[in-house]
Scaffold this motif. Sequence first.
Motif, PDB file in Angstrom:
ATOM      1  N   VAL A 200      25.152  14.141 -19.508  1.00 43.13           N
ATOM      2  CA  VAL A 200      24.740  14.935 -18.842  1.00 43.13           C
ATOM      3  C   VAL A 200      25.722  15.743 -19.490  1.00 43.13           C
TER       4      VAL A 200
ATOM      5  N   GLU B 150      24.361  22.352 -18.452  1.00 37.53           N
ATOM      6  CA  GLU B 150      24.502  23.053 -16.973  1.00 37.53           C
ATOM      7  C   GLU B 150      25.366  24.285 -16.858  1.00 37.53           C
TER       8      GLU B 150
ATOM      9  N   LEU C 113      25.105  16.889  -9.294  1.00 36.38           N
ATOM     10  CA  LEU C 113      25.707  15.623  -9.877  1.00 36.38           C
ATOM     11  C   LEU C 113      26.547  15.532  -8.660  1.00 36.38           C
TER      12      LEU C 113
END
Length: 193
Positions: free
Chosen positions: A37, A42, A71
């Motif tokens: 990630v 994000e 998450l």
Amino acid sequence: MKVLLLAGSPRKNGNTAALLEPFCEVFAEAGAKLESVWLYDEDIRPCIACRRCQEDWSSFGCSQSDGVPALFGKILESSLILLATPIYSWYCTPPMKALLDRLVYGMNKFYGPARGPSLWAGKPLALLLSCGYRPEKGSDLFEEGVRRYCRHSGLRYLGSCTERHLGYDTVFMDGEKESRVRSFAHGLLKSLP
């Protein structure tokens, strides 16, 4: 085994990515499932200290509708959390800091009218870092902060690997750095169930 790689670099082809490559190869060879990630991709808003996350001890419970609640499940399902980031001004990058602030409250139900559980207690966490100064003068403050963060949250801190970049006019990755990262990854594998 599931490894969650939380990458704090704004550059997907930078030093952090170069360190992640051999690290991921070691874990992939061991049969681990890796998920990366990139935090700059994000929507991670800073904590606003509303304490809504303390109302429900079974969920993340954040009042903000951004990328952080998604998450939560990834973190709980992981066998290892790796924070991979360059060091900016002796600490991690802004999106990683914002995420760590949100997680310390949403995962730890310590801040309401009664003390609740740490939802991620026992979860292993490690660091993979790059910095411009010698590690003992560049990444030491962040590493100490993460040690304290882990003790506070009941996480298992497994250590760090920090590699130094000597400047923009030099090549960052070399065989020695790759060897140290691979050795670090192998050591982490031995410490996981």
